[in-house]
Design an enzyme around this catalytic site. Structure first.
Site, mmCIF file in Angstrom:
data_model
loop_
_atom_site.group_PDB
_atom_site.id
_atom_site.type_symbol
_atom_site.label_atom_id
_atom_site.label_comp_id
_atom_site.label_asym_id
_atom_site.label_seq_id
_atom_site.Cartn_x
_atom_site.Cartn_y
_atom_site.Cartn_z
ATOM 1 N N ASP A 192 0.866 -1.172 0.000
ATOM 2 C CA ASP A 192 0.000 0.000 0.000
ATOM 3 C C ASP A 192 0.905 1.225 0.000
ATOM 4 O O ASP A 192 1.748 1.383 0.873
ATOM 5 C CB ASP A 192 -0.893 -0.003 1.255
ATOM 6 C CG ASP A 192 -1.819 1.195 1.288
ATOM 7 O OD1 ASP A 192 -2.703 1.269 0.423
ATOM 8 O OD2 ASP A 192 -1.649 2.060 2.166
ATOM 9 N N GLU A 276 -0.672 -1.372 -5.332
ATOM 10 C CA GLU A 276 -1.838 -0.629 -5.794
ATOM 11 C C GLU A 276 -1.418 0.304 -6.916
ATOM 12 O O GLU A 276 -0.259 0.686 -7.030
ATOM 13 C CB GLU A 276 -2.467 0.159 -4.657
ATOM 14 C CG GLU A 276 -1.640 1.351 -4.235
ATOM 15 C CD GLU A 276 -2.341 2.213 -3.201
ATOM 16 O OE1 GLU A 276 -3.549 2.374 -3.310
ATOM 17 O OE2 GLU A 276 -1.650 2.714 -2.311
ATOM 18 N N ASP A 359 -3.521 1.178 6.698
ATOM 19 C CA ASP A 359 -2.608 0.900 5.585
ATOM 20 C C ASP A 359 -2.202 -0.570 5.521
ATOM 21 O O ASP A 359 -2.103 -1.153 4.448
ATOM 22 C CB ASP A 359 -1.369 1.791 5.694
ATOM 23 C CG ASP A 359 -1.725 3.268 5.576
ATOM 24 O OD1 ASP A 359 -2.801 3.565 5.026
ATOM 25 O OD2 ASP A 359 -0.933 4.104 6.036
#
Ligand SMILES: [Zn+2]
Length: 418
Positions: A192, A276, A359
């Protein structure tokens, strides 16, 4: 596969003078070639071939008194300058003819003395890395190199450049067969990308933003303010501009080194790497906040992809419509905080009782989604939950896998309600 390795050079005074001669000669040949082709075009003559130009602009030119000094440098340097000019024309023609994607390119222009200067030596030029570690360049000498790592094999060419800040670099091209030798490992990693931290990994490791990011940004802002106050055309303005360039260069080097270290560690310890899509964080941050941090994120993502590919690791970029922040990684329902809250809240509790670090939870979701995509399964992680708005979840269709063709860019703006 071709790899580039760049090292700082420390030429002596006489070597710097010889390099200046080389840069000058290469520039003259390049500019002569641009002029010759423009002339041919103006006269309605065919585009002169590189072999023809090589004869007239190098071999014959050396005999003429006004170009005799071309003999003081390696012919390979001059031929490579011609090749550069040739490639610039080819790019221009391809661009006009629609064969080259991207921004429309103009025809090559004359090179100025002030630009970044570079010359290239191929194997024909017999450049050599000596036992002593010095780099032997024909008609220049044995130049001191600051080696920061070893070349994996014999380089096929070397480009020597002088930057706007007066530093010298050698960039070696090395061709490698196959993958970099990294043994297989068990672990996989979801990543992340951070707004506060640099990145959070699914194994719980937090990569913090290094302190020098902020420090360099402050320095850069200060240098730019100083520059803005100087009168145009003044000597002080030139000095201030050089200072800005120096800070920029330093920021870039420090950032690149740091990013490379982070990437190397992740690739060494993970067989599968799932990250991501960067645009999510770019959009969340809003406009005008482009910083060293953001530039580093972009580089981190790109380097990770290429290094993973070289090391034979699986790499998947999870689609930006995948709600990684809002999914509960324990029970799979969409229960996390929305919108601005989602950015503010660092910890949240799901109705199933699980308490998540925002996160870390996102990284775990990214790991799962990435694995799912890598395995080519059709259903989404949270298919059973049924809590997802139609069109929201990342389906395989929306998720890019390294090596596959990319879909055309989607124009829909993502909301921050992830
Ligand atoms: Zn839950």
């Amino acid at each position: 596969m071709l790899l580039r390795y760049r090292f700082r050079l420390y030429p002596t005074g006489p070597q710097r003078a010889a390099l200046a001669r080389n840069f000058g000669c290469a520039r003259v040949v390049f500019n002569d070639a641009v002029a010759a082709r423009r002339r041919a075009h103006a006269e309605g003559m065919p585009y002169p071939a590189t072999a023809v130009l090589s004869k007239s602009l190098i071999t014959e030119a050396k005999q003429a008194p006004e170009r005799a000094w071309l003999g003081e440098v390696s012919t390979v340097v001059l031929q490579q300058a011609l090749a550069d000019c040739d490639r610039a024309w080819k790019n221009f023609f391809d661009s006009v003819g629609g064969k080259r994607a991207g921004v429309r390119m103009g025809p090559p222009r004359f090179k100025k003395r002030t630009a970044v200067q570079a010359i290239r030596f191929t194997r024909n030029a017999r450049f050599r890395v000596l036992e002593s570690g010095r780099l032997r360049l024909p008609k220049i000498g044995d130049v001191k190199v600051a080696w920061s790592r070893e070349l994996p094999s014999e380089p096929t060419s070397v480009t020597v450049a002088k930057t706007a800040t007066g530093k010298y670099y050698a960039s070696f091209v090395v061709s490698l067969d196959g993958d970099e030798t990294l043994g297989p490992v068990e672990a996989e990693c979801g990543i992340d990308l951070g707004l506060n931290d640099f990145a959070v990994l699914s194994n719980g490791r937090v990569i913090e933003n290094p302190r020098f990011f902020r420090k360099l940004e402050r320095k850069l802002k200060k240098a730019q303010r100083v520059l803005a106050r100087k009168t145009k055309g003044s000597a002080n303005r030139a000095k201030a501009r050089a200072k800005v360039a120096r800070v920029h260069e330093k920021a870039k080097h420090q950032r690149d080194d740091w990013v490379n270290q982070q990437v190397a560690k992740i690739v060494a310890e993970s067989q599968g790497i799932y990250i991501e899509d960067l645009s999510v964080k770019g959009l969340a941050r809003g406009r005008g906040a482009k910083s060293i941090h953001d530039a580093a994120l972009g580089m981190f993502s790109a380097r990770l992809e290429s290094k993973a590919a070289r090391a034979g690791r699986s790499f998947v970029k999870v689609d930006r419509f995948f709600p990684s922040t809002r999914l509960c990684s324990t029970c799979g329902v969409l229960a996390g905080p929305k919108g601005l809250d989602g950015l503010r809240v660092r910890e949240w509790r799901c109705e199933c009782g699980a308490v998540h670090d925002r996160d870390r939870n996102a990284a775990v979701n990214i790991l799962r989604e990435g694995r799912r995509v890598a395995a080519g399964q059709a259903d989404t992680v949270n298919a059973s939950g049924g809590q997802v708005r139609p069109g929201m979840p990342g389906t395989a269709r929306n998720t890019r896998v390294a090596g596959q063709n990319e879909e055309p860019t989607r124009t829909r703006l993502v909301s921050t309600s992830r």
